[in-house]
Design an enzyme around this catalytic site. Structure first.
Site, mmCIF file in Angstrom:
data_model
loop_
_atom_site.group_PDB
_atom_site.id
_atom_site.type_symbol
_atom_site.label_atom_id
_atom_site.label_comp_id
_atom_site.label_asym_id
_atom_site.label_seq_id
_atom_site.Cartn_x
_atom_site.Cartn_y
_atom_site.Cartn_z
ATOM 1 N N TYR A 156 24.244 62.308 62.503
ATOM 2 C CA TYR A 156 23.151 61.457 63.012
ATOM 3 C C TYR A 156 21.864 62.285 63.159
ATOM 4 O O TYR A 156 20.787 61.852 62.723
ATOM 5 C CB TYR A 156 23.560 60.803 64.338
ATOM 6 C CG TYR A 156 22.495 59.869 64.865
ATOM 7 C CD1 TYR A 156 22.185 58.682 64.188
ATOM 8 C CD2 TYR A 156 21.778 60.167 66.024
ATOM 9 C CE1 TYR A 156 21.182 57.827 64.654
ATOM 10 C CE2 TYR A 156 20.789 59.310 66.507
ATOM 11 C CZ TYR A 156 20.494 58.148 65.812
ATOM 12 O OH TYR A 156 19.504 57.301 66.277
ATOM 13 N N LYS A 160 18.327 61.712 61.064
ATOM 14 C CA LYS A 160 17.057 61.468 61.762
ATOM 15 C C LYS A 160 16.068 62.620 61.507
ATOM 16 O O LYS A 160 14.855 62.388 61.446
ATOM 17 C CB LYS A 160 17.295 61.254 63.262
ATOM 18 C CG LYS A 160 17.970 59.901 63.584
ATOM 19 C CD LYS A 160 17.191 58.705 63.053
ATOM 20 C CE LYS A 160 17.678 57.374 63.594
ATOM 21 N NZ LYS A 160 17.072 56.210 62.913
HETATM 22 P P1 NDP Z 1 20.913 48.316 67.853
HETATM 23 O O1 NDP Z 1 22.322 48.636 67.472
HETATM 24 O O2 NDP Z 1 20.676 47.411 68.989
HETATM 25 O O3 NDP Z 1 20.123 47.751 66.579
HETATM 26 C C1 NDP Z 1 20.326 48.263 65.291
HETATM 27 C C2 NDP Z 1 19.759 47.280 64.297
HETATM 28 O O4 NDP Z 1 19.876 47.836 62.978
HETATM 29 C C3 NDP Z 1 20.490 45.956 64.292
HETATM 30 O O5 NDP Z 1 19.555 44.907 64.174
HETATM 31 C C4 NDP Z 1 21.362 46.018 63.037
HETATM 32 O O6 NDP Z 1 21.502 44.711 62.480
HETATM 33 C C5 NDP Z 1 20.465 46.862 62.124
HETATM 34 N N1 NDP Z 1 21.213 47.510 61.058
HETATM 35 C C6 NDP Z 1 22.147 48.479 61.146
HETATM 36 N N2 NDP Z 1 22.617 48.776 59.925
HETATM 37 C C7 NDP Z 1 21.967 47.965 59.045
HETATM 38 C C8 NDP Z 1 22.014 47.776 57.651
HETATM 39 N N3 NDP Z 1 22.868 48.471 56.878
HETATM 40 N N4 NDP Z 1 21.197 46.871 57.069
HETATM 41 C C9 NDP Z 1 20.340 46.143 57.830
HETATM 42 N N5 NDP Z 1 20.246 46.256 59.166
HETATM 43 C C10 NDP Z 1 21.061 47.167 59.764
HETATM 44 O O7 NDP Z 1 20.234 49.729 68.105
HETATM 45 P P2 NDP Z 1 18.719 50.155 68.433
HETATM 46 O O8 NDP Z 1 17.846 48.992 68.507
HETATM 47 O O9 NDP Z 1 18.775 51.079 69.575
HETATM 48 O O10 NDP Z 1 18.393 51.020 67.130
HETATM 49 C C11 NDP Z 1 17.301 50.757 66.290
HETATM 50 C C12 NDP Z 1 16.884 52.068 65.635
HETATM 51 O O11 NDP Z 1 16.469 52.982 66.635
HETATM 52 C C13 NDP Z 1 17.993 52.787 64.867
HETATM 53 O O12 NDP Z 1 17.433 53.358 63.710
HETATM 54 C C14 NDP Z 1 18.443 53.876 65.839
HETATM 55 O O13 NDP Z 1 19.019 54.967 65.167
HETATM 56 C C15 NDP Z 1 17.137 54.226 66.502
HETATM 57 N N6 NDP Z 1 17.157 54.855 67.806
HETATM 58 C C16 NDP Z 1 17.883 54.336 68.855
HETATM 59 C C17 NDP Z 1 17.841 54.954 70.105
HETATM 60 C C18 NDP Z 1 18.636 54.457 71.279
HETATM 61 O O14 NDP Z 1 18.917 55.248 72.199
HETATM 62 N N7 NDP Z 1 19.001 53.185 71.337
HETATM 63 C C19 NDP Z 1 16.990 56.118 70.333
HETATM 64 C C20 NDP Z 1 16.286 56.576 69.167
HETATM 65 C C21 NDP Z 1 16.357 55.941 67.974
HETATM 66 P P3 NDP Z 1 22.811 44.113 61.806
HETATM 67 O O15 NDP Z 1 23.996 44.789 62.427
HETATM 68 O O16 NDP Z 1 22.707 42.652 62.100
HETATM 69 O O17 NDP Z 1 22.633 44.431 60.343
HETATM 70 C C1 8X3 Z 2 19.444 57.837 69.766
HETATM 71 C C2 8X3 Z 2 19.114 58.787 70.836
HETATM 72 O O1 8X3 Z 2 19.565 61.099 71.681
HETATM 73 O O2 8X3 Z 2 21.384 59.498 71.782
HETATM 74 O O3 8X3 Z 2 18.753 58.168 68.627
HETATM 75 O O4 8X3 Z 2 20.780 60.490 69.709
HETATM 76 S S1 8X3 Z 2 20.280 60.037 70.985
#
Ligand code: NDP
Ligand code: 8X3
Length: 256
Positions: A156, A160
């Site tokens: 991961y 990123k």
């Molecule tokens: P969620 O799991 O709530 O949302 C993830 C979203 O990505 C969902 O809408 C899912 O939709 C979509 N998704 C995943 N895989 C696919 C795919 N193959 N094709 C299309 N859509 C996809 O997590 P977050 O909102 O927290 O995450 C959003 C982004 O932020 C990600 O990139 C994550 O890595 C990043 N992030 C998250 C953090 C956190 O602590 N939450 C911190 C930093 C970054 P569906 O399953 O319907 O396809």
């Molecule tokens: C999600 C945040 O720090 O758990 O990107 O990897 S962390």
């Protein structure tokens, strides 16, 4: 910059940051194009976004792990609007927290496909629709995981970190076009992220946030709208957004 009437395309809009971004951008009265694999959830987000003031909302199934799906999505988007002002590459997430010695191919592959290749595919498919010299944006969602590694996060953190470098390369490639490129890198935020990482284990997911005050998806969406609405001559290349309680990935203040 006034976003009313602009076209904003958000990947991963069925939950978390993407769904919150749909609502936050809807309040600026822009047009929304939303994509994700779960269309039922997209429908719910679209209804809420219309109620929040979006000029229009279109949804279409999108799996960023498949070039065919990305190209079909882009063709659909072009039919809705000939140009897209803002691409938010948000789809992605983590799968598992195993050390490398116990890592699973399917987890690694899913993370590379969605967070890294998916972002490249979506950008390639959308770039021809982005207007030049009109304040357009490619806004990528990275993570603090792309800045420093943690145990169990090799794949991961790797994807990123890759997202940051793709963002930097694209920024160089598009210099002179007026198209802005940047990354928003959040820390711990409560969404479906941990539920997905721990494959539906809600108790393990809840432990991640126990006693702390994480970011909310709305906090992250606010930052997206702020970045995108700067005047066209201003580009926020990189923004790190963390909870006050999280000084570093491992350093989280937790109340008893
Ligand atoms: P969620 O799991 O709530 O949302 C993830 C979203 O990505 C969902 O809408 C899912 O939709 C979509 N998704 C995943 N895989 C696919 C795919 N193959 N094709 C299309 N859509 C996809 O997590 P977050 O909102 O927290 O995450 C959003 C982004 O932020 C990600 O990139 C994550 O890595 C990043 N992030 C998250 C953090 C956190 O602590 N939450 C911190 C930093 C970054 P569906 O399953 O319907 O396809
Ligand atoms: C999600 C945040 O720090 O758990 O990107 O990897 S962390």
């Amino acid at each position: 910059m006034d976003l009313a009437g602009k076209v904003i395309l958000i990947t991963g809009a069925s939950s978390g940051f993407g769904a919150a971004a749909a609502l936050a951008f809807a309040r600026t009265r822009c047009h929304l194009l939303l994509g994700a694999r779960r269309v039922t959830r997209l429908n719910e987000v679209a209804t809420a976004a219309r109620e929040a003031g979006a000029a229009s909302v279109g949804i279409h199934v999108l799996d960023v792990a498949s070039t065919r799906s990305v190209d079909a999505y882009a063709a659909w988007a072009r039919d809705q609007h000939p140009s897209v002002d803002v691409l938010v590459n948000n789809a992605g997430g983590a799968h598992g927290l195993d050390p490398v010695a116990l890592g699973k191919d399917e987890d690694w592959e899913a993370m590379v496909q969605s967070n890294f290749l998916g972002l490249l595919r979506m950008t390639r498919a959308t770039l021809p629709m982005l207007p030049q010299h009109a304040g357009a944006w490619v806004l990528n969602i990275g993570s603090i995981a792309g800045h420093s590694a943690y145990e169990g996060g090799a794949a991961y953190c790797g994807v990123k970190a890759g997202e940051r470098l793709v963002t930097q390369a694209l920024r160089l490639e598009l210099n002179g076009t007026g198209i802005r490129v940047g990354t928003l890198d959040p820390g711990m935020a409560e969404s479906e992220f941990s539920l997905v990482r721990f494959k539906g284990d809600a108790a393990r997911a809840a432990k991640i946030y126990e006693g702390a005050r994480p970011l909310t998806p709305a906090d992250v969406a606010d930052a997206m709208v702020w970045m995108v609405s700067r005047p066209p001559h201003v580009c926020v290349d990189e923004l790190i957004l963390k909870p006050t309680d999280q000084a570093a990935f491992h350093k989280v203040y937790r109340r008893k």
